[in-house]
Design an enzyme around this catalytic site. Structure first.
Site, PDB file in Angstrom:
ATOM      1  N   GLY A   1       0.841  -1.196   0.000  1.00  0.00           N
ATOM      2  CA  GLY A   1       0.000   0.000   0.000  1.00  0.00           C
ATOM      3  C   GLY A   1       0.873   1.241   0.000  1.00  0.00           C
ATOM      4  O   GLY A   1       1.489   1.567   1.010  1.00  0.00           O
TER       5      GLY A   1
ATOM      6  N   GLY B   1       3.456   8.778   1.377  1.00  0.00           N
ATOM      7  CA  GLY B   1       4.200   9.198   2.553  1.00  0.00           C
ATOM      8  C   GLY B   1       5.552   8.514   2.649  1.00  0.00           C
ATOM      9  O   GLY B   1       5.858   7.570   1.906  1.00  0.00           O
TER      10      GLY B   1
ATOM     11  N   CYS C   1     -11.365   0.911   9.089  1.00  0.00           N
ATOM     12  CA  CYS C   1     -10.735   1.082   7.781  1.00  0.00           C
ATOM     13  C   CYS C   1      -9.746  -0.057   7.502  1.00  0.00           C
ATOM     14  O   CYS C   1      -9.740  -0.655   6.426  1.00  0.00           O
ATOM     15  CB  CYS C   1     -10.033   2.430   7.735  1.00  0.00           C
ATOM     16  SG  CYS C   1      -9.026   2.707   6.273  1.00  0.00           S
TER      17      CYS C   1
ATOM     18  N   GLY D   1       3.057   0.471   5.452  1.00  0.00           N
ATOM     19  CA  GLY D   1       4.029   1.254   6.194  1.00  0.00           C
ATOM     20  C   GLY D   1       3.616   1.501   7.634  1.00  0.00           C
ATOM     21  O   GLY D   1       3.994   2.511   8.224  1.00  0.00           O
TER      22      GLY D   1
ATOM     23  N   CYS E   1      -8.412   7.962   8.621  1.00  0.00           N
ATOM     24  CA  CYS E   1      -7.862   7.102   7.577  1.00  0.00           C
ATOM     25  C   CYS E   1      -8.434   7.472   6.211  1.00  0.00           C
ATOM     26  O   CYS E   1      -9.655   7.527   6.031  1.00  0.00           O
ATOM     27  CB  CYS E   1      -8.204   5.654   7.921  1.00  0.00           C
ATOM     28  SG  CYS E   1      -7.636   4.428   6.737  1.00  0.00           S
TER      29      CYS E   1
END
Length: 376
Positions: free
Chosen positions: A20, A24, A113, A137, A209
Protein backbone atom coordinates in the site's frame (compact mmCIF):
# COMPACT_ATOMS: atom_id res chain seq x y z
CA UNK A 1 21.06 3.48 8.93
CA UNK A 2 21.66 -0.16 8.06
CA UNK A 3 18.70 -2.01 6.56
CA UNK A 4 18.22 -5.45 8.05
CA UNK A 5 18.60 -8.24 5.49
CA UNK A 6 17.97 -11.18 7.79
CA UNK A 7 14.98 -12.30 5.72
CA UNK A 8 16.55 -11.94 2.28
CA UNK A 9 15.27 -14.43 -0.30
CA UNK A 10 17.32 -17.62 -0.43
CA UNK A 11 15.63 -18.81 -3.59
CA UNK A 12 16.46 -17.22 -6.93
CA UNK A 13 12.86 -16.41 -7.85
CA UNK A 14 11.78 -13.15 -6.30
CA UNK A 15 8.58 -13.29 -4.29
CA UNK A 16 6.12 -10.54 -5.11
CA UNK A 17 4.64 -8.13 -2.59
CA UNK A 18 1.70 -5.77 -3.10
CA UNK A 19 2.44 -2.75 -0.94
CA UNK A 20 0.00 0.00 0.00
CA UNK A 21 1.85 3.05 -1.33
CA UNK A 22 0.30 6.19 0.18
CA UNK A 23 2.76 8.86 -0.94
CA UNK A 24 4.20 9.20 2.55
CA UNK A 25 7.70 8.45 3.75
CA UNK A 26 6.75 5.32 5.74
CA UNK A 27 5.39 3.30 2.81
CA UNK A 28 8.23 4.58 0.59
CA UNK A 29 10.87 3.28 3.00
CA UNK A 30 8.91 0.05 3.44
CA UNK A 31 9.39 -0.40 -0.32
CA UNK A 32 13.14 0.20 -0.08
CA UNK A 33 13.50 -2.30 2.77
CA UNK A 34 11.56 -4.97 0.88
CA UNK A 35 13.67 -4.42 -2.23
CA UNK A 36 16.85 -4.78 -0.17
CA UNK A 37 15.46 -8.04 1.19
CA UNK A 38 14.98 -9.37 -2.33
CA UNK A 39 11.26 -8.94 -2.93
CA UNK A 40 9.66 -7.65 -6.11
CA UNK A 41 7.35 -4.83 -4.99
CA UNK A 42 4.20 -3.56 -6.67
CA UNK A 43 2.97 -0.22 -5.31
CA UNK A 44 -0.80 0.08 -4.87
CA UNK A 45 -2.33 3.50 -4.26
CA UNK A 46 -5.71 3.05 -2.55
CA UNK A 47 -8.26 5.74 -3.35
CA UNK A 48 -11.11 5.72 -0.85
CA UNK A 49 -12.32 9.28 -0.30
CA UNK A 50 -12.55 12.29 -2.63
CA UNK A 51 -14.54 14.93 -0.76
CA UNK A 52 -11.78 16.73 1.15
CA UNK A 53 -9.70 19.34 -0.74
CA UNK A 54 -6.36 21.03 -0.14
CA UNK A 55 -7.15 24.63 0.86
CA UNK A 56 -4.10 25.96 -1.02
CA UNK A 57 -4.34 24.06 -4.31
CA UNK A 58 -8.08 23.38 -4.45
CA UNK A 59 -7.30 19.79 -5.46
CA UNK A 60 -8.75 16.75 -3.74
CA UNK A 61 -6.26 15.48 -1.16
CA UNK A 62 -6.03 12.06 -2.80
CA UNK A 63 -4.74 13.60 -6.07
CA UNK A 64 -1.77 15.15 -4.28
CA UNK A 65 -1.07 11.88 -2.46
CA UNK A 66 -1.32 9.89 -5.69
CA UNK A 67 1.21 12.18 -7.41
CA UNK A 68 3.64 11.61 -4.53
CA UNK A 69 3.08 7.85 -4.69
CA UNK A 70 3.70 7.84 -8.45
CA UNK A 71 6.96 9.79 -7.99
CA UNK A 72 8.12 7.23 -5.42
CA UNK A 73 7.22 4.32 -7.70
CA UNK A 74 9.15 5.89 -10.58
CA UNK A 75 12.17 6.65 -8.39
CA UNK A 76 12.27 3.11 -6.96
CA UNK A 77 11.45 1.51 -10.34
CA UNK A 78 8.42 -0.47 -9.23
CA UNK A 79 5.12 -1.14 -10.93
CA UNK A 80 2.35 1.23 -9.83
CA UNK A 81 -1.41 0.56 -9.76
CA UNK A 82 -4.41 2.48 -8.45
CA UNK A 83 -7.25 0.80 -6.55
CA UNK A 84 -10.58 2.57 -6.09
CA UNK A 85 -12.66 1.56 -3.07
CA UNK A 86 -14.68 4.73 -2.55
CA UNK A 87 -18.08 2.98 -2.60
CA UNK A 88 -16.96 0.33 -0.12
CA UNK A 89 -15.28 2.85 2.18
CA UNK A 90 -18.32 5.14 2.21
CA UNK A 91 -20.83 2.36 2.88
CA UNK A 92 -18.79 0.25 5.31
CA UNK A 93 -16.73 2.84 7.24
CA UNK A 94 -18.09 6.40 6.84
CA UNK A 95 -21.83 5.65 7.13
CA UNK A 96 -21.40 3.46 10.25
CA UNK A 97 -19.18 6.17 11.71
CA UNK A 98 -21.92 8.81 11.29
CA UNK A 99 -24.45 6.37 12.77
CA UNK A 100 -22.29 5.71 15.84
CA UNK A 101 -21.71 9.42 16.47
CA UNK A 102 -25.45 10.08 16.09
CA UNK A 103 -26.01 7.51 18.86
CA UNK A 104 -23.68 9.45 21.16
CA UNK A 105 -20.74 7.06 20.79
CA UNK A 106 -17.12 7.78 19.86
CA UNK A 107 -16.24 5.27 17.11
CA UNK A 108 -12.82 4.24 15.79
CA UNK A 109 -13.08 4.53 11.97
CA UNK A 110 -9.31 4.01 11.54
CA UNK A 111 -9.57 0.49 12.99
CA UNK A 112 -12.63 -0.24 10.80
CA UNK A 113 -10.74 1.08 7.78
CA UNK A 114 -7.92 -1.43 8.34
CA UNK A 115 -10.19 -4.34 9.28
CA UNK A 116 -12.83 -3.90 6.57
CA UNK A 117 -11.08 -2.13 3.69
CA UNK A 118 -7.30 -1.91 3.61
CA UNK A 119 -6.07 -5.39 4.50
CA UNK A 120 -8.88 -7.58 3.05
CA UNK A 121 -8.94 -5.70 -0.26
CA UNK A 122 -5.14 -5.58 -0.58
CA UNK A 123 -5.07 -9.35 0.06
CA UNK A 124 -7.72 -9.93 -2.57
CA UNK A 125 -5.89 -7.84 -5.16
CA UNK A 126 -2.57 -9.50 -4.27
CA UNK A 127 -3.99 -12.91 -5.14
CA UNK A 128 -5.12 -11.59 -8.54
CA UNK A 129 -1.61 -10.28 -9.25
CA UNK A 130 0.15 -13.44 -8.09
CA UNK A 131 1.71 -11.77 -5.04
CA UNK A 132 2.69 -13.97 -2.12
CA UNK A 133 2.47 -11.09 0.37
CA UNK A 134 0.98 -7.69 1.05
CA UNK A 135 2.76 -4.94 3.00
CA UNK A 136 2.08 -1.54 4.54
CA UNK A 137 4.03 1.25 6.19
CA UNK A 138 2.46 0.72 9.60
CA UNK A 139 4.62 0.83 12.71
CA UNK A 140 4.03 -2.70 13.99
CA UNK A 141 6.04 -5.90 14.38
CA UNK A 142 4.76 -9.31 13.32
CA UNK A 143 5.82 -12.40 15.23
CA UNK A 144 5.01 -16.11 15.00
CA UNK A 145 4.08 -18.14 18.06
CA UNK A 146 2.78 -21.74 18.03
CA UNK A 147 2.15 -21.57 14.26
CA UNK A 148 -0.03 -18.48 14.71
CA UNK A 149 0.86 -14.88 13.88
CA UNK A 150 0.55 -11.89 16.20
CA UNK A 151 1.33 -8.19 16.18
CA UNK A 152 3.70 -6.68 18.68
CA UNK A 153 4.51 -3.14 19.80
CA UNK A 154 7.18 -1.79 17.38
CA UNK A 155 10.61 -0.35 18.10
CA UNK A 156 9.29 3.21 17.96
CA UNK A 157 6.68 3.18 20.73
CA UNK A 158 5.74 6.80 19.99
CA UNK A 159 4.57 5.73 16.52
CA UNK A 160 2.95 2.44 17.56
CA UNK A 161 -0.06 1.74 15.30
CA UNK A 162 -1.05 -1.69 16.64
CA UNK A 163 -4.09 -0.11 18.33
CA UNK A 164 -5.65 0.39 14.89
CA UNK A 165 -4.74 -3.11 13.68
CA UNK A 166 -6.45 -5.34 16.24
CA UNK A 167 -9.16 -6.46 13.81
CA UNK A 168 -6.92 -7.96 11.12
CA UNK A 169 -7.91 -11.56 10.43
CA UNK A 170 -5.34 -14.31 10.86
CA UNK A 171 -5.49 -15.22 7.15
CA UNK A 172 -4.60 -11.62 6.21
CA UNK A 173 -1.99 -11.23 8.95
CA UNK A 174 -0.27 -14.44 7.84
CA UNK A 175 0.61 -12.94 4.47
CA UNK A 176 1.27 -9.35 5.60
CA UNK A 177 4.72 -7.79 6.04
CA UNK A 178 5.43 -4.75 8.24
CA UNK A 179 8.92 -3.68 7.05
CA UNK A 180 9.38 -0.60 9.25
CA UNK A 181 8.32 -2.16 12.56
CA UNK A 182 11.96 -2.49 13.60
CA UNK A 183 12.85 1.14 12.91
CA UNK A 184 12.17 4.50 14.53
CA UNK A 185 10.60 7.36 12.59
CA UNK A 186 13.91 9.26 12.55
CA UNK A 187 15.66 6.16 11.15
CA UNK A 188 12.97 5.86 8.47
CA UNK A 189 13.53 9.48 7.43
CA UNK A 190 17.31 8.93 7.28
CA UNK A 191 16.82 5.90 5.02
CA UNK A 192 14.58 7.97 2.75
CA UNK A 193 17.07 10.83 2.65
CA UNK A 194 20.05 8.56 1.93
CA UNK A 195 18.07 7.04 -0.96
CA UNK A 196 17.38 10.53 -2.35
CA UNK A 197 13.61 10.47 -1.88
CA UNK A 198 12.06 13.93 -2.14
CA UNK A 199 9.46 13.11 0.52
CA UNK A 200 12.00 12.19 3.23
CA UNK A 201 10.81 15.07 5.43
CA UNK A 202 7.15 15.14 4.32
CA UNK A 203 4.78 15.67 7.24
CA UNK A 204 3.13 12.51 8.50
CA UNK A 205 -0.55 11.99 7.71
CA UNK A 206 -2.89 12.86 10.55
CA UNK A 207 -6.61 12.56 11.09
CA UNK A 208 -9.04 10.00 9.73
CA UNK A 209 -7.86 7.10 7.58
CA UNK A 210 -7.90 8.10 3.86
CA UNK A 211 -9.47 11.48 4.74
CA UNK A 212 -6.78 13.37 6.63
CA UNK A 213 -6.71 16.06 9.29
CA UNK A 214 -10.20 17.56 9.34
CA UNK A 215 -12.48 19.37 11.77
CA UNK A 216 -14.45 16.34 12.94
CA UNK A 217 -17.34 18.37 14.34
CA UNK A 218 -17.83 20.22 11.04
CA UNK A 219 -17.51 16.93 9.17
CA UNK A 220 -20.23 15.35 11.33
CA UNK A 221 -22.56 18.30 10.73
CA UNK A 222 -22.76 17.28 7.07
CA UNK A 223 -25.03 14.41 8.11
CA UNK A 224 -26.02 14.95 11.76
CA UNK A 225 -28.40 17.72 12.78
CA UNK A 226 -28.06 19.79 15.94
CA UNK A 227 -30.08 18.55 18.92
CA UNK A 228 -29.79 21.18 21.68
CA UNK A 229 -29.80 20.03 25.29
CA UNK A 230 -28.76 20.92 28.81
CA UNK A 231 -25.35 20.77 30.46
CA UNK A 232 -25.36 19.71 34.10
CA UNK A 233 -22.94 19.99 36.98
CA UNK A 234 -22.09 16.81 38.97
CA UNK A 235 -24.74 17.91 41.48
CA UNK A 236 -27.42 18.12 38.75
CA UNK A 237 -27.65 21.91 38.35
CA UNK A 238 -28.08 23.33 34.84
CA UNK A 239 -24.84 25.18 34.00
CA UNK A 240 -25.07 25.55 30.22
CA UNK A 241 -26.37 24.28 26.89
CA UNK A 242 -25.02 22.16 24.03
CA UNK A 243 -25.93 21.61 20.37
CA UNK A 244 -25.84 17.82 20.47
CA UNK A 245 -24.11 15.11 22.52
CA UNK A 246 -22.90 13.56 19.24
CA UNK A 247 -20.35 16.37 18.84
CA UNK A 248 -18.47 15.51 22.04
CA UNK A 249 -16.55 12.65 23.60
CA UNK A 250 -15.78 11.62 27.15
CA UNK A 251 -12.99 13.63 28.85
CA UNK A 252 -13.02 16.20 26.07
CA UNK A 253 -11.94 19.56 27.40
CA UNK A 254 -14.57 22.25 26.95
CA UNK A 255 -13.18 25.26 25.17
CA UNK A 256 -14.94 28.17 23.52
CA UNK A 257 -16.92 26.98 20.48
CA UNK A 258 -20.33 27.26 18.90
CA UNK A 259 -21.45 23.80 20.03
CA UNK A 260 -21.36 24.45 23.77
CA UNK A 261 -21.99 27.29 26.21
CA UNK A 262 -21.10 27.22 29.90
CA UNK A 263 -22.27 29.93 32.28
CA UNK A 264 -19.64 32.36 33.50
CA UNK A 265 -20.95 31.76 37.02
CA UNK A 266 -20.03 28.06 36.88
CA UNK A 267 -16.64 28.70 35.28
CA UNK A 268 -15.81 31.27 37.97
CA UNK A 269 -17.05 28.96 40.71
CA UNK A 270 -14.98 25.96 39.64
CA UNK A 271 -11.86 27.96 38.71
CA UNK A 272 -10.69 24.93 36.73
CA UNK A 273 -10.52 23.51 33.26
CA UNK A 274 -13.81 21.75 32.51
CA UNK A 275 -14.21 18.27 31.00
CA UNK A 276 -17.08 16.11 29.81
CA UNK A 277 -17.56 13.22 32.22
CA UNK A 278 -20.88 11.72 31.08
CA UNK A 279 -23.34 11.81 28.17
CA UNK A 280 -26.97 10.73 28.61
CA UNK A 281 -28.54 10.01 25.24
CA UNK A 282 -32.07 9.44 26.61
CA UNK A 283 -32.16 12.78 28.41
CA UNK A 284 -29.88 14.48 25.86
CA UNK A 285 -27.74 15.88 28.66
CA UNK A 286 -24.03 16.28 29.29
CA UNK A 287 -22.35 16.38 32.71
CA UNK A 288 -19.24 18.54 32.98
CA UNK A 289 -16.75 18.42 35.83
CA UNK A 290 -13.59 20.18 36.94
CA UNK A 291 -10.23 18.60 36.18
CA UNK A 292 -9.54 15.26 37.97
CA UNK A 293 -13.09 14.98 39.34
CA UNK A 294 -14.04 11.45 40.43
CA UNK A 295 -16.72 11.18 37.71
CA UNK A 296 -13.98 11.30 35.06
CA UNK A 297 -12.49 8.02 36.34
CA UNK A 298 -13.66 4.46 35.68
CA UNK A 299 -12.15 1.10 36.54
CA UNK A 300 -14.73 -1.20 34.94
CA UNK A 301 -16.30 -1.50 31.48
CA UNK A 302 -17.22 -4.11 28.89
CA UNK A 303 -15.93 -4.94 25.42
CA UNK A 304 -18.32 -6.10 22.70
CA UNK A 305 -17.78 -7.19 19.08
CA UNK A 306 -14.58 -8.86 20.25
CA UNK A 307 -11.97 -9.95 17.71
CA UNK A 308 -9.00 -12.10 18.73
CA UNK A 309 -5.90 -12.32 16.55
CA UNK A 310 -5.71 -16.08 17.09
CA UNK A 311 -7.92 -18.59 18.91
CA UNK A 312 -10.02 -17.38 21.84
CA UNK A 313 -7.79 -17.44 24.94
CA UNK A 314 -8.66 -19.04 28.27
CA UNK A 315 -10.38 -16.81 30.83
CA UNK A 316 -9.88 -15.07 33.14
CA UNK A 317 -7.07 -13.18 31.44
CA UNK A 318 -4.50 -12.09 34.01
CA UNK A 319 -1.18 -10.28 33.74
CA UNK A 320 -2.35 -8.41 30.67
CA UNK A 321 -2.60 -4.74 29.76
CA UNK A 322 -5.26 -2.81 27.92
CA UNK A 323 -5.19 0.36 25.83
CA UNK A 324 -8.28 2.53 25.39
CA UNK A 325 -6.93 5.11 22.94
CA UNK A 326 -4.20 5.42 20.30
CA UNK A 327 -0.81 5.70 22.02
CA UNK A 328 -2.63 5.67 25.36
CA UNK A 329 -1.10 4.14 28.45
CA UNK A 330 -1.01 0.32 28.64
CA UNK A 331 -3.07 -0.25 31.80
CA UNK A 332 -2.79 -3.48 33.84
CA UNK A 333 -6.16 -5.26 33.93
CA UNK A 334 -8.02 -8.50 34.49
CA UNK A 335 -10.58 -9.72 31.97
CA UNK A 336 -13.40 -12.20 32.36
CA UNK A 337 -15.99 -13.38 29.85
CA UNK A 338 -19.75 -12.90 30.08
CA UNK A 339 -21.69 -14.21 27.09
CA UNK A 340 -20.21 -12.62 23.97
CA UNK A 341 -18.80 -9.68 25.92
CA UNK A 342 -15.66 -9.24 28.00
CA UNK A 343 -15.67 -7.66 31.46
CA UNK A 344 -12.61 -5.48 32.06
CA UNK A 345 -11.47 -4.50 35.55
CA UNK A 346 -8.57 -2.05 35.53
CA UNK A 347 -5.94 -2.21 38.27
CA UNK A 348 -6.25 1.56 38.60
CA UNK A 349 -9.11 3.88 37.56
CA UNK A 350 -8.47 5.87 34.40
CA UNK A 351 -10.02 8.74 32.45
CA UNK A 352 -11.41 8.93 28.93
CA UNK A 353 -13.16 5.56 28.63
CA UNK A 354 -15.57 6.47 25.82
CA UNK A 355 -18.36 4.20 24.63
CA UNK A 356 -17.80 3.16 21.02
CA UNK A 357 -14.02 3.55 21.15
CA UNK A 358 -11.70 0.55 20.86
CA UNK A 359 -10.15 -1.32 23.77
CA UNK A 360 -7.12 -3.37 22.71
CA UNK A 361 -5.54 -6.16 24.78
CA UNK A 362 -1.78 -6.80 25.10
CA UNK A 363 0.46 -9.17 27.02
CA UNK A 364 3.15 -7.79 29.32
CA UNK A 365 5.60 -8.43 26.47
CA UNK A 366 3.65 -6.11 24.16
CA UNK A 367 2.03 -8.85 22.07
CA UNK A 368 -1.45 -7.83 20.92
CA UNK A 369 -4.16 -10.43 21.58
CA UNK A 370 -7.15 -8.62 20.09
CA UNK A 371 -9.74 -6.04 20.97
CA UNK A 372 -13.24 -4.71 20.47
CA UNK A 373 -15.69 -1.89 21.14
CA UNK A 374 -16.08 -0.28 24.55
CA UNK A 375 -19.55 -0.40 26.07
CA UNK A 376 -20.83 0.35 29.59
Amino acid sequence: ILISSNITMKNKTKQKVLLGLSGGVDSAVATIILQKQGYEVIGAFMRCFSDEKNKLTGECNWIEDKKEAQKIATKLKIKFIELNYEKEYTSQVIKPMFKAYAQGKTPNPDADCNTIIKFPFLSKEAKKLGCEYIATGHYAKKIQKDKEFYLKVPKDKKKDQTYFLYGIKQQDLKRTLFPIGGYTKSEVRKIAKSNHLDNWNRQSTRGLCFIGNINVKQFLKQKIKNKPGKILSPEGSVVGTHQGIQFFTIRERIGNNENIQISDEYRNKTKSKLYISKKDKKRNTIIVTPENHKLLFKNKFQIKKVIFTSNTPKFPLKDIKIRIRHLGQLIPAQITKKGNNLIVILKKPTQGIAEGQSAVIYTKQGIMLGGGEITY
